[in-house]
Design a protein around this motif. Structure first.
Motif, PDB file in Angstrom:
ATOM      1  N   THR A 138      40.817  41.985  41.989  1.00 39.05           N
ATOM      2  CA  THR A 138      39.924  42.075  43.148  1.00 39.05           C
ATOM      3  C   THR A 138      39.496  43.526  43.369  1.00 39.05           C
ATOM      4  O   THR A 138      38.326  43.795  43.663  1.00 39.05           O
ATOM      5  N   LYS A 190      36.706  44.364  41.038  1.00 36.91           N
ATOM      6  CA  LYS A 190      35.420  43.762  41.431  1.00 36.91           C
ATOM      7  C   LYS A 190      34.827  44.483  42.636  1.00 36.91           C
ATOM      8  O   LYS A 190      33.615  44.725  42.694  1.00 36.91           O
ATOM      9  N   ASP A 243      30.874  39.848  45.860  1.00 37.16           N
ATOM     10  CA  ASP A 243      31.146  38.549  45.250  1.00 37.16           C
ATOM     11  C   ASP A 243      31.909  37.698  46.280  1.00 37.16           C
ATOM     12  O   ASP A 243      33.028  38.043  46.665  1.00 37.16           O
ATOM     13  N   PRO A 244      31.304  36.585  46.758  1.00 38.96           N
ATOM     14  CA  PRO A 244      31.935  35.816  47.850  1.00 38.96           C
ATOM     15  C   PRO A 244      33.333  35.318  47.488  1.00 38.96           C
ATOM     16  O   PRO A 244      34.165  35.108  48.371  1.00 38.96           O
ATOM     17  N   SER A 245      33.602  35.157  46.183  1.00 39.84           N
ATOM     18  CA  SER A 245      34.904  34.609  45.804  1.00 39.84           C
ATOM     19  C   SER A 245      36.050  35.588  46.088  1.00 39.84           C
ATOM     20  O   SER A 245      37.205  35.184  46.157  1.00 39.84           O
ATOM     21  N   ILE A 246      35.739  36.861  46.262  1.00 44.78           N
ATOM     22  CA  ILE A 246      36.834  37.802  46.552  1.00 44.78           C
ATOM     23  C   ILE A 246      36.879  38.209  48.032  1.00 44.78           C
ATOM     24  O   ILE A 246      37.787  38.911  48.466  1.00 44.78           O
TER      25      ILE A 246
END
Ligand code: ADP
Ligand code: MG
Length: 707
Positions: A29, A32, A44-47
């Motif tokens: 994370t 990113k 990045d929405p996933s993190i």
């Protein structure tokens, strides 16, 4: 190491920067997030969930219980709306901060000026995280808040703040630079604008400030006879910093260092009680946010020292006002493009940038002027202490000569004199060594080249840097883009490596720059900008001169300027229109507040003091006459006449100002300002006639000499 020096090692301790990212986030994370920050991309929405979790823990370890999206609304200050991490889950208190809370906020915030972009009943405004400006902790005496720098937009995507257009202008300049540098054979690289904002300010003892309704309500003194000693001796400038002030500055710097703000230079300024703080330059967006925090910190820390920090452009008449020099530059692949360099190739890049900037400043002087317009700065620009309201550009004698040799090679050759020099051939000749010595600088120019950067000196001390910097980036983006376009048309740029360009490339570039310079070098002025002759000369050259805010703001309503901002994706017509409306309204409100405040002080404080003085004098005169003393009666009689006529002038001034305040025509602000000036003359002359003990306002000599 002592406690004091340790403060310096706490640099960035309250910023969610690289160290915190490594400690509070997983390796993946963290990587990113760092990429997002470096490239300025959306998160990045996933993190987001994990980042939010990490930031909350980091913030709670520093005593934070609340968080806020921190943004720059059109009011010109910063805005925050706090929410606690506390949530009740099945009746149990837990601490929560979701990824969604980090990325977007819906502060509603419908009372901020939007210039018609949205009505209060319409769509809400929302804030969106700007990961390129790291989250930070704002401390107060019994707690702390996590601040997340954000952009503030309407649901339609239209910007409602000062950060969004700045970010867009940086993108526009980046795009133009990539186009140009590609033609120079450079690999695609990261471009960055840099800003070092020198901040001037005044300090005043809080006890005096409290007794001046004008300072409390408007930030400047609307009245006040000059102090016998002002800045004549120039003994304050760079003088020994008194202990009380130094301990204030130390506290300010410690707070700034904790927030990762590289406060570097501190000194006394020209006016008594005036000072400056200069940070080391940083990337523009961050530096602009940081300057907002600097202003906040100066104000907050002053309170703790029994002081008030005045950021107004002109708190006192008759002594220098305060500016905010915006030192700006652009780099590409880590190399400063405004550094003349040491070989013909680097010189060619530098000269191209220099010509682009000259073209931009000449073509859009009106926009630069508009970007620094405001009720406060009107008292400063053109007042022989700050740059004039005419925008010109200073390059220094050596570069001026180079530009002449470049623009008019024939002339240079014809004269054959040493002074004129040989013609300048791009790609062949090298530039002379350009001095970076501070003493060699022209301090009267609004826009000066200072060795490896430009210093825009017209912005006022209270302005948010993003306005002027948005304009500067956009107009330079346009000029660079145009020059790149011309070069492409000439079809001369091959895949040459730096330094291996063909003569054809350099010849084409030379022609393009010559044409540009011929058209735009009228904006270059190396003389004394404070001299009256310059105003005549500027007029002859056709340079625009907007002496006040309403005339300067007209630039925001020009068709060609809508087109410029739209073309480079910085602002839509509607966004620009909204700004025009907001700034005009702000100006009008400020002038009206000042007018009403001046009227109230004059009638509620000054007039009663003058009456009391009159009464006392009249009684003394009456008694003296009754007891039959002849000496002293002449003096008393004359004092009565002076006081009486002073009161008459005061009453007339109050009535005139009151009438002007009732006006609603567009010219009403000018009326208000001139009535205020007339009233000031009446009040300031009464100040000399009323005993100091009775005068209801702290005097200039008290306020300006703190120690
Ligand atoms: P002066 O008062 O002589 O103008 P200062 O040292 O007070 O000089 O301020 C100069 C400012 O310019 C500092 O904030 C400095 O960091 C900044 N600066 C220096 N180089 C650059 C650059 N390349 N880009 C932007 N700002 C710069
Ligand atoms: Mg400076």
């Amino acid at each position: 190491m002592t406690e004091e020096t340790k403060a310096a090692t706490d640099f960035g301790a309250d910023v969610f920067g690289e160290d915190a990212i490594k400690t509070y986030l997983s390796k993946d994370t963290a990587k990113k997030l760092q990429a997002t920050i470096r490239e300025g991309k959306p998160l990045d929405p996933s993190i987001a969930g994990e980042v939010a979790h990490g930031i909350r823990h980091w913030a709670m370890d520093r005593g934070a219980t609340h968080y806020t999206h921190w943004f720059l609304p059109m009011t010109g200050s910063t805005a925050e709306k706090h929410d606690s991490f506390l949530e009740l889950k099945d009746g149990e208190p837990i601490m929560q901060f979701s990824g969604k809370n980090l990325i977007v906020g819906e502060p509603d915030a419908s009372s901020f000026p939007s210039g018609g972009i949205r009505s209060t009943f319409e769509a809400r405004g929302y804030t969106a995280w700007d990961p390129t400006s790291p989250a930070f902790i704002k401390r107060h005496s019994n707690g702390a808040t996590l601040c997340i720098p954000t952009a503030f937009c309407a649901y339609t995507g239209e910007s409602l703040d000062k950060k969004t257009p700045l970010l867009r202008s940086m993108q526009a300049l980046d795009k133009s630079l990539k186009r140009l540098m590609g033609l120079f054979g450079r690999d695609e690289a990261h471009s960055a604008c840099t800003l070092g904002a020198e901040q001037e300010y005044f300090l005043i003892d809080k006890e005096y400030w409290k007794k001046r309704p004008d300072l409390v309500l408007t930030g400047r003194t609307l009245f006040g006879a000059p102090s016998a000693k002002g800045q004549q001796l120039e003994d304050h400038y760079f003088g020994t910093i008194p202990d009380r002030i130094l301990s204030f500055m130390n506290d300010v710097e410690r707070e700034l260092w904790r927030l990762g703000i590289p406060a570097k230079t501190r000194h006394n300024e020209v006016a008594p009680a005036q000072f400056e703080l200069a940070p080391q330059f940083e990337e523009l967006n961050l530096a602009s946010d940081h300057n907002m925090i600097v202003m906040d910190t100066l104000r907050n820390v002053a309170e703790k020292h029994g002081l008030k920090c005045l950021l107004h452009e002109k708190p006192y008449a008759g002594v220098n006002g305060s500016g905010k020099h915006n030192n700006w530059s652009v780099s590409y692949g880590g190399k400063n493009l405004l550094d003349p360099g040491s070989n013909p190739h680097e010189n060619a890049v530098f000269l191209t940038m220099l010509c682009a900037i000259i073209e931009a400043v000449d073509k859009h002087a009106d926009l630069l002027r508009a970007s620094v317009a405001g009720a406060g700065n009107d008292h400063r620009l053109g007042a022989n202490e700050a740059p004039p309201a005419v925008i010109s550009l200073y390059v220094g004698d050596q570069l001026a000569e180079v530009l002449d040799r470049l623009a008019e090679p024939k002339k240079a050759e014809d004269k054959k004199s040493k002074a004129a020099g040989e013609p300048m051939k791009i790609g062949v000749d090298t530039l002379p060594q350009i001095p970076k010595d501070a003493t060699d600088r022209n301090r009267t120019s609004p826009f000066a080249f200072t060795g490896n950067k430009f210093e825009f000196r017209a912005p006022g001390s209270s302005v948010c840097c993003s306005g002027p910097m948005t304009v500067l980036n956009t107009i330079v983006a346009e000029a660079v883009d145009r020059i790149a376009g011309e070069l492409e048309k000439a079809k001369v740029a091959g895949k040459a490596k730096p330094g291996e360009h063909t003569a054809a490339f350099h010849n084409a570039l030379q022609k393009i720059l010559q044409t540009s310079l011929k058209e735009h070098k009228r904006v270059v002025f190396n003389g004394n900008g404070y001299e009256a002759e310059w105003m005549d000369e500027a007029k002859k050259r056709g340079l625009p001169n907007a002496p006040d805010t309403p005339s300067a703001l007209k630039a925001l309503a020009k068709k060609e300027n809508y087109a410029l901002f739209e073309k480079y994706g910085v602002m839509t017509k509607r966004e620009l229109e909204s700004r025009h409306e907001i700034f005009l309204e702000e100006y009008s409100k400020k002038v009206r507040i000042e007018g009403a405040c001046a009227r109230d002080i004059a009638s509620e404080m000054v007039l009663p003091a003058a009456k009391a003085e009159y009464l006392e004098t009249a009684k003394a005169y009456e008694i003296a006459t009754q007891v039959g003393v002849s000496c002293g009666t002449t003096a008393l009689h004359d004092s009565l006449v002076e006081l009486g006529s002073g009161m008459d002038a005061l009453k007339a001034g109050i009535a005139k100002l009151d009438e002007a305040l009732g006006g609603v025509t567009p010219a009403a602000e000018a009326d208000i300002l001139s009535s205020m000036q007339a009233l000031r003359t009446a009040v300031d002359s009464l100040e000399r006639r009323v005993s100091a003990a009775r005068w209801p306002l702290p005097k200039y000599r008290d306020m300006l000499f703190l120690y």
